[in-house]
Design a protein around this motif. Structure first.
Motif, PDB file in Angstrom:
ATOM      1  N   SER A  98       1.218   1.183 -22.427  1.00  0.00           N
ATOM      2  CA  SER A  98       2.204   1.418 -21.365  1.00  0.00           C
ATOM      3  C   SER A  98       1.691   0.971 -20.003  1.00  0.00           C
ATOM      4  CB  SER A  98       2.583   2.903 -21.318  1.00  0.00           C
ATOM      5  OG  SER A  98       1.497   3.692 -20.847  1.00  0.00           O
ATOM      6  N   ARG A 133      -3.020   0.586 -33.227  1.00  0.00           N
ATOM      7  CA  ARG A 133      -1.730   1.253 -33.453  1.00  0.00           C
ATOM      8  C   ARG A 133      -1.093   0.794 -34.758  1.00  0.00           C
ATOM      9  NH1 ARG A 133       3.082   0.826 -29.075  1.00  0.00           N
ATOM     10  NH2 ARG A 133       3.103  -1.333 -29.843  1.00  0.00           N
ATOM     11  N   ASP A 147      -0.335   4.046 -27.457  1.00  0.00           N
ATOM     12  CA  ASP A 147       0.908   3.937 -26.685  1.00  0.00           C
ATOM     13  C   ASP A 147       0.631   4.085 -25.190  1.00  0.00           C
ATOM     14  OD1 ASP A 147       2.448   3.555 -28.947  1.00  0.00           O
ATOM     15  OD2 ASP A 147       2.993   5.676 -29.142  1.00  0.00           O
TER      16      ASP A 147
END
Length: 201
Positions: A100, A50, A96
């Motif tokens: 999560s 990321r 993401d």
């Protein structure tokens, strides 16, 4: 202090997913990335991907397409996926989703946030010296080094070197690559991935 892994990481690690048999790892390119992220033991893998993908986000879509294509052996055409910029945003979104799923995700720190700014000129010099790479690839890598981070550009350069059909390295080139990798605190097997291309005397 060294990086969280001895091996490749970040977007250059993702580029390595797209080899001759990548389709067996997922029905789509996004599935391939998601599956690898899901299987990764260390959450740092997703954090590193990321971080890299976000840093690439400021580059033009055509430049990103050149980088993804150069760093992968069999990268699917990015046009049907929305282009280089959209694909890079997809990679961020997949990270993401992976992150999560964890309740205690600590941000990268220490060596894992080394961006290589102090080695910019050395990285650009090695990009320019890789004359076996097409001019558009060298230009895209230089843009990456100057507008993103030298760290990302250097790892993508290593991937591009392994994928280039006519690649070869002098012992001097390899020694310089090793020195940059050491300064960027890479693990043992990052720069070592191109050692086999060193010309024998």
């Amino acid at each position: 202090m060294s990086r969280f892994t001895e091996f490749d990481f970040g977007v250059s690690w993702v580029m390595g997913f797209f080899h001759q048999d990548w389709i067996y790892d997922g029905d789509t390119a996004a599935d391939v990335v998601a599956n690898h992220l899901a299987k990764a033991v260390d959450v740092e893998e997703a954090l590193a991907v990321r971080r890299d993908a976000r840093s690439l986000g400021g580059l033009p879509s055509p430049t990103l397409e050149v980088l993804w294509g150069a760093g992968a052996q069999y990268m699917p055409a990015l046009g049907p996926l929305g282009g280089g910029a959209e694909w890079t945003r997809t990679v961020v979104a997949l990270c993401d989703v992976r992150l999560s799923a964890d309740t205690d995700v600590r941000p990268l720190a220490g060596a894992d946030v080394e961006d290589g700014t102090a080695r910019l000129h050395a990285v650009v010099a090695e990009i320019e010296g890789a004359r076996f790479l097409p001019a558009e690839v060298r230009a895209a890598l230089t843009d990456c080094a100057t507008h993103c981070t030298p760290d990302v550009a250097f790892r993508v350069l290593l991937r591009a070197v392994t994928c280039a059909p006519d690649a070869s390295l002098s012992s001097g080139q390899y020694t310089r690559l090793e020195a940059i990798g050491s300064d960027l605190r890479y693990g043992e097997f990052v720069v070592d991935s191109v050692r086999y291309l060193v010309e024998q005397p």
